[in-house]
Design a protein around this motif. Structure first.
Motif, short mmCIF file in Angstrom:
data_model
loop_
_atom_site.label_atom_id
_atom_site.label_comp_id
_atom_site.label_asym_id
_atom_site.label_seq_id
_atom_site.Cartn_x
_atom_site.Cartn_y
_atom_site.Cartn_z
N PHE A 1 0.82 -1.18 0.00
CA PHE A 1 0.00 0.00 0.00
C PHE A 1 0.86 1.25 0.00
O PHE A 1 0.69 2.14 0.81
CB PHE A 1 -0.87 0.00 1.27
CG PHE A 1 -2.20 0.62 1.05
CD1 PHE A 1 -2.39 1.98 1.28
CD2 PHE A 1 -3.25 -0.13 0.56
CE1 PHE A 1 -3.62 2.54 1.07
CE2 PHE A 1 -4.47 0.44 0.34
CZ PHE A 1 -4.67 1.78 0.59
N MET B 1 -6.70 4.62 10.12
CA MET B 1 -7.47 3.64 9.35
C MET B 1 -7.87 2.49 10.27
O MET B 1 -7.04 1.94 10.99
CB MET B 1 -6.64 3.09 8.20
CG MET B 1 -7.36 1.98 7.42
SD MET B 1 -6.31 1.14 6.22
CE MET B 1 -6.87 1.90 4.72
N TRP C 1 -10.28 -2.54 7.85
CA TRP C 1 -10.01 -2.30 6.43
C TRP C 1 -8.58 -2.64 6.08
O TRP C 1 -8.29 -3.05 4.95
CB TRP C 1 -10.39 -0.86 6.06
CG TRP C 1 -11.85 -0.65 6.27
CD1 TRP C 1 -12.43 0.07 7.27
CD2 TRP C 1 -12.93 -1.24 5.52
NE1 TRP C 1 -13.81 -0.01 7.19
CE2 TRP C 1 -14.14 -0.81 6.13
CE3 TRP C 1 -13.00 -2.08 4.41
CZ2 TRP C 1 -15.40 -1.20 5.64
CZ3 TRP C 1 -14.25 -2.47 3.93
CH2 TRP C 1 -15.42 -2.02 4.55
N ARG D 1 -8.77 -6.42 5.64
CA ARG D 1 -9.51 -6.86 4.45
C ARG D 1 -8.85 -6.42 3.15
O ARG D 1 -8.71 -7.21 2.22
CB ARG D 1 -10.95 -6.33 4.49
CG ARG D 1 -11.84 -6.99 5.54
CD ARG D 1 -13.27 -6.45 5.46
NE ARG D 1 -13.82 -6.56 4.12
CZ ARG D 1 -14.41 -7.66 3.64
NH1 ARG D 1 -14.55 -8.71 4.41
NH2 ARG D 1 -14.87 -7.68 2.41
N GLU D 2 -8.48 -5.14 3.09
CA GLU D 2 -8.05 -4.60 1.80
C GLU D 2 -6.54 -4.55 1.64
O GLU D 2 -6.03 -4.72 0.54
CB GLU D 2 -8.65 -3.20 1.60
CG GLU D 2 -10.18 -3.26 1.49
CD GLU D 2 -10.82 -1.89 1.33
OE1 GLU D 2 -10.10 -0.87 1.36
OE2 GLU D 2 -12.06 -1.86 1.18
N THR E 1 -10.14 -11.57 4.09
CA THR E 1 -11.53 -11.09 4.00
C THR E 1 -12.50 -11.89 4.88
O THR E 1 -13.71 -11.67 4.81
CB THR E 1 -12.03 -11.16 2.54
OG1 THR E 1 -11.86 -12.50 2.07
CG2 THR E 1 -11.24 -10.20 1.64
N GLY E 2 -11.98 -12.79 5.68
CA GLY E 2 -12.86 -13.55 6.58
C GLY E 2 -13.51 -12.65 7.61
O GLY E 2 -14.62 -12.91 8.08
N LYS F 1 -15.55 -9.49 8.65
CA LYS F 1 -16.56 -8.80 7.84
C LYS F 1 -16.85 -7.38 8.31
O LYS F 1 -16.54 -7.00 9.43
CB LYS F 1 -17.86 -9.61 7.86
CG LYS F 1 -17.73 -11.05 7.38
CD LYS F 1 -17.14 -11.18 5.98
CE LYS F 1 -17.20 -12.60 5.47
NZ LYS F 1 -16.22 -12.82 4.39
N PHE F 2 -17.51 -6.66 7.42
CA PHE F 2 -18.00 -5.31 7.71
C PHE F 2 -19.52 -5.37 7.81
O PHE F 2 -20.18 -5.87 6.91
CB PHE F 2 -17.59 -4.36 6.59
CG PHE F 2 -18.32 -3.04 6.59
CD1 PHE F 2 -18.16 -2.14 7.64
CD2 PHE F 2 -19.16 -2.69 5.54
CE1 PHE F 2 -18.84 -0.92 7.64
CE2 PHE F 2 -19.84 -1.46 5.54
CZ PHE F 2 -19.68 -0.59 6.58
N GLY F 3 -20.06 -4.83 8.92
CA GLY F 3 -21.51 -4.87 9.06
C GLY F 3 -22.12 -3.53 9.43
O GLY F 3 -23.22 -3.22 9.02
N VAL G 1 -19.63 -8.26 13.68
CA VAL G 1 -19.17 -9.15 12.60
C VAL G 1 -17.68 -8.94 12.29
O VAL G 1 -17.07 -9.75 11.62
CB VAL G 1 -19.98 -9.00 11.29
CG1 VAL G 1 -21.45 -9.25 11.52
CG2 VAL G 1 -19.75 -7.66 10.63
N ILE H 1 -10.28 -14.89 11.98
CA ILE H 1 -10.92 -16.19 11.78
C ILE H 1 -9.99 -17.12 10.99
O ILE H 1 -9.94 -18.33 11.26
CB ILE H 1 -12.29 -16.03 11.07
CG1 ILE H 1 -13.04 -17.35 10.98
CG2 ILE H 1 -12.16 -15.41 9.69
CD1 ILE H 1 -13.64 -17.84 12.25
N GLU H 2 -9.24 -16.57 10.05
CA GLU H 2 -8.34 -17.42 9.26
C GLU H 2 -7.22 -18.01 10.11
O GLU H 2 -6.60 -19.00 9.70
CB GLU H 2 -7.71 -16.62 8.10
CG GLU H 2 -8.69 -16.19 7.00
CD GLU H 2 -9.27 -14.80 7.22
OE1 GLU H 2 -9.19 -14.29 8.37
OE2 GLU H 2 -9.81 -14.22 6.25
N TYR I 1 -22.64 -14.88 7.33
CA TYR I 1 -21.90 -13.61 7.27
C TYR I 1 -21.46 -13.12 8.65
O TYR I 1 -20.40 -12.53 8.79
CB TYR I 1 -22.76 -12.55 6.58
CG TYR I 1 -21.98 -11.31 6.21
CD1 TYR I 1 -21.16 -11.30 5.09
CD2 TYR I 1 -22.07 -10.16 6.98
CE1 TYR I 1 -20.44 -10.16 4.74
CE2 TYR I 1 -21.35 -9.02 6.64
CZ TYR I 1 -20.54 -9.03 5.52
OH TYR I 1 -19.83 -7.90 5.18
N SER J 1 -17.98 -15.34 11.34
CA SER J 1 -16.56 -15.12 11.67
C SER J 1 -16.46 -14.36 12.98
O SER J 1 -15.73 -14.74 13.89
CB SER J 1 -15.86 -14.31 10.57
OG SER J 1 -15.88 -15.00 9.36
#
Ligand code: FES
Ligand code: FES
Lengths: 725, 167
Positions: free
Chosen positions: B4, B31, B35, B38-39, B44-45, B47-49, B57, B85-86, B111, B114
């Motif tokens: 990044f 940040m 994020w 995930r990014e 990506t396990g 999550k965003f809720g 989540v 979670i991974e 969803y 995780s």
């Protein structure tokens, strides 16, 4: 990028090394017979279901429905595997891609056209009716997957494949087919001692002609259906490897955050993009007709930059709309309470009120798209989670002004559907592809925030219902009438009770808030109205609410059985401590009858605790017992959260709620113990995702009345003080 | 590894260990960890809720403690250890909580799971034999699919398994 051809996919679906591929043609193409086609015909697109047997003896079943947690893929695979006499441990499933070939509107078209096979004796119900409007679409909704695709497609496909395997074995061994037995993915001929696996026989079976009318199994011989199978989609959901639309990523992809006109129908009037342009990672501020999007190299940066903008939107003339103005219009449209017989010993009237609700799927709306070219030559790839990939694809095509065949859509496991990702509600796909078009050819993932999601839903409609009932001197009901706003249909207003005069009339009071289908559709409001009112009539008659109902359903054996089962499960009639109460309700939706008893405790201060829910469900028959139980549990919790807490309100034309702080959900502490029983009847398969929802709110409010004497006539319940009257 | 690479005066390298692997990220200190996971890191396990710490989540473990990563600035994870979670089944062998999740067929859409599993793993680490009241007080994750009854049963199952350890 090339034009996306159907053939390209069919090719990819063919088994390397000579597997066996079978499809069942839709009734669209052959309404008078169970027409089965081989892989060749499949390439012409006449295909709704595929069964593939690989040389290593695995069975791959392609499912034309999306998996949103309802377990449809597993249940459908069980239906095919049962007829196929498969070894269940060797079965895998895959979702069909968004291609015309997999449209499942055929099921409904056939039904609407009057072609109903014996096994589906019941007529067209609401779920089917609704789906008829979506003809040609690949819909998962209306609780149709198992009922339609399963009964009409999966079973036939499995049975045909089995007959072809038997025929191939008989030919190979030179014995009569009638002496060959299929069991656990193996054909055996007892007399000669010969035996072969499906995988070994598959290449020969593929050359057999396809039986036009395969024999389906007698339900008494089912060995896979009616058992509890582990859901095939679960392993990836416990280790973080399941991929939802929000997880999809590709090299060079950018992220977009959206501000959408807060009043539905409003337009972007002006926005000074300078504050965002200067922020790190920002690539572009995209102005759309009704929204502004910031595209950046991370979602968080996009969102942060968006927050620096002060876009101005118009209000489409709806700036004065509020919850109060909508309900005032409802009230006016309803007029006086409906008339009931003058000679009645006792008359009662009541108004019930249901709020707007949001779906609030746990995964917010997401659409990733890559757009290339211009005008009619525009090509696009779209990645999104939808309940109807084909309609979503046409939404994308329309937004880009290109042909649907220039759009390829990849669907994902859905982080919840509940009706939010259905046809005519693909605004997130529409917006997503338009943002991507502005960035062409760079792929862009547009993620909705929870605020976007709650403020730009297609809401469960608010409604007001005005009831009047009459009883004779013995407490026998003479009339039950209602006028309602907010929409209704024959199924939603149907009451199974034998009452001399019954009528429900819809009144129109249109408003500017956009609405959609919410788990159980119109049954969610009407279940509350009608089953609360019949309870009030029972109490007015001085009768036990269960016995009162039971006395009125003597000619409705399925309703009677469900009510009796729920009552006996709950210990109905046995004494409860002070402050506790039981309530009952029964509703019929999507071909399923569901009776529920709710057991509550209410403290002297009015604090409510929901202790138990007992559900007795007649959906004809159950495919995956544990999966069906999970659907009932989920429907009950979904309905409970709404009944207790949920309300979307409108002020100045805008949705007031923004996130889970002001649109809260229940937690595990609020979840009651749930006991479920399934009643097997000879009725055709009914739905399961939705039917447990409608009876919950009325059974709960009826229980509160039993515990406290407080009658709740408005949802959510938190708006009414439950302090004992 | 460095990822990044965007230059900005606000950006300073953040070093953290995620699921046993060291990462140095050039991102704004504010940040949220979610994020970055995930990014930037590509896990990506998680999550965003909701983005406001209201649904759970996005729950991960920071030095073994459960945190809602959507509101945790990455700077707060500098020098720390994160488990997602991974990282719960490092050698492909599912943890006891994950196994119980399969045994009880907990997930529906999956969803929220995780975050639910990470919250439960942390709850069990702190309270190996939770009562129903402990579960009610300690678990405030939202599940729209309504899997709570199975979550509760699975937690008790793990707690009652022989050695009581949740890993
Ligand atoms: S996304 Fe973090 S708590 Fe909801
Ligand atoms: S399993 Fe769907 S939100 Fe929990």
């Amino acid at each position: 990028m090339n034009k996306w051809s159907r053939r390209a996919f069919i090719g990819a679906g063919t088994v390397a090394g000579g597997g066996f591929l079978l499809g069942v043609a839709g009734f669209t193409f052959a309404p008078s017979r169970h027409s089965l086609v081989s892989a060749d015909a499949a390439a012409k697109g006449q295909l709704t279901t595929w069964i593939t047997i690989t040389p290593d003896n695995m069975i791959d079943i392609l499912i034309p429905h999306c998996e949103m947690g309802q377990g449809a893929s597993t249940a459908l695979a069980m239906m095919a595997a049962e007829e196929l006499e498969a070894d269940w441990s060797l079965v895998r499933v895959q979702e069909a891609p968004a291609e015309d070939a997999y449209a499942n509107g055929y099921i409904i078209r056939a039904m609407g056209g009057g072609y109903v096979p014996a096994m589906l004796g019941r007529g067209v119900d609401y779920g089917a009716y609704k789906a008829m409007e979506w003809i040609g679409l690949m819909v998962t909704g209306g609780s149709t997957s198992v009922r339609g695709t399963g009964e009409w497609g999966m079973r036939v496909a499995g049975a045909a494949a089995k007959e072809m395997l038997v025929a191939a074995a008989a030919k190979q061994w030179n014995v009569p087919a009638s002496e060959c037995v299929a069991k656990s993915s193996r054909i055996t001929h007892a007399a000669s001692g010969k035996s072969a696996t499906y995988g070994e026989l598959a290449p020969a079976a593929a050359t057999e002609s396809v039986p036009t009318s395969p024999t389906l199994k007698n339900p008494d011989t089912f060995t896979i259906r009616r058992t509890s199978a582990q859901r095939l989609d679960l392993p990836s959901k416990v280790d973080g490897s399941a991929v939802y639309a929000i997880d999809f990523t590709m090299p060079g992809m950018l992220y977009a955050a959206l501000a959408i006109a807060p009043v539905q129908g409003g337009k972007l009037v002006a926005v000074d993009t300078a504050p965002a342009d200067a922020m790190p990672g920002v690539k572009k501020v995209v102005k759309l007709d009704e929204a502004v999007a910031v595209v950046a190299d991370s979602f968080w940066r996009a969102r942060r930059a968006l927050a620096a903008l002060k876009p101005e939107f118009s209000d489409a003339g709806h700036g004065a709309v509020s919850t109060d103005s909508i309900f005032a219009a409802f009230d006016q449209a309803l007029g006086p309470a409906p008339a009931v017989p003058k000679n009645a010993a006792r008359t009662i009237t009541a108004d019930y009120r249901a709020p707007f609700l949001a779906h609030a799927t746990m995964e917010p709306m997401v659409c990733t798209a890559r757009v290339e070219g211009a005008g009619a030559e525009t090509l696009a790839e779209v990645w999104a989670g939808v309940q109807d990939p084909l309609n979503a694809r046409s939404v994308a095509a329309k937004a880009l002004g290109t042909d649907v065949h220039n759009v390829r859509l990849t669907n994902f496991m859905l982080g919840g559907g509940f009706g939010r990702r259905l046809p005519f509600t693909f605004d997130y796909v529409d917006l997503g592809v338009r943002v991507a078009k502005a960035m062409s050819p760079i792929p862009v993932k547009t993620i909705w925030t929870r605020e976007n999601d709650l403020q730009h839903d297609y809401y469960r409609g608010a409604a007001l219902s005005r009831h009047a009932g009459a009883l004779d001197a013995n407490g026998t009901p003479l009339a039950a009438h209602s006028n309602y706003t907010g929409g209704g249909n024959d199924e939603a207003v149907f009451m199974p009770y034998k009452i001399a005069e019954m009528a429900a009339e819809g009144k129109k009071a249109p408003h500017a808030i956009r609405e959609g289908q919410w788990r159980s559709v119109l049954n969610s409001q009407h279940g509350f109205f009608k089953e609360s009112f019949i309870d009030e009539m029972a109490h007015a008659a001085g009768k036990d609410p269960f016995e009162f109902r039971r006395g009125l359903v003597t000619e409705q054996p399925r309703f009677k059985a469900a009510l009796e089962k729920a009552a006996s499960m709950s210990g109905w009639g046995t004494p409860l401590p002070p402050g506790e109460g039981r309530g009952i309700a029964v509703c019929d939706s999507f071909g399923t009858i569901c009776a529920e008893v709710v057991h509550v405790a209410v403290s002297p201060e009015g604090q409510l605790k929901v202790l138990n829910v007992y559900a007795a469900i007649d959906c004809g028959d159950v495919i995956n017992l544990d999966g069906a139980t999970a659907q009932a549990e989920g429907g009950i919790i979904f309905a409970l959260s709404a009944a207790l807490l949920s309300e979307i309100t409108i002020d100045k034309g805008q949705v007031v709620q923004t996130n889970f702080r002001d649109y809260p959900m229940i937690h595990i502490a609020d979840a009651p113990k749930i006991t479920t029983a399934f009643i097997r009847s000879d009725a055709p398969l009914g739905g399961l995702g939705e039917p447990p929802v409608p009876p919950l709110a009325p059974a709960l409010c009826n229980a509160i009345f039993a515990a406290t004497g407080v009658r709740v006539r408005e949802l959510p319940i938190r708006k009414t003080s439950l302090k004992k009257a | 590894m460095r990822m990044f690479g965007v230059s900005s005066e606000h950006i300073m390298p953040i070093t953290l260990t995620v699921n046993g692997k060291a990462h140095t990220l050039d991102v704004e200190p504010e940040m949220p960890l979610l994020w970055a996971l995930r990014e930037t890191i590509g896990l990506t396990g998680t999550k965003f809720g909701c983005g406001i710490a209201a649904c759970g989540v996005c729950t991960v473990h920071l030095d073994g403690r459960p945190v809602r990563s959507c509101v945790l600035p990455i700077s707060a994870a500098d020098g720390k250890t994160v488990t997602t979670i991974e990282g719960l089944a490092p050698d492909g062998v599912l943890s006891k909580v994950q196994q119980a999740w399969i045994a009880h067929q907990v997930p529906q859409c999956g969803y929220c799971q995780s975050g639910m599993i990470m919250a439960v793993a942390a709850l069990l680490a702190a309270t190996p034999k939770p009562t129903d009241a402990d579960i009610d007080a300690g678990l405030t994750n939202i599940c729209r699919c309504g899997t709570f009854a199975r979550v509760r049963a699975a937690i008790h199952d793990v707690a009652n398994s022989t050695d009581g350890s949740a890993s």
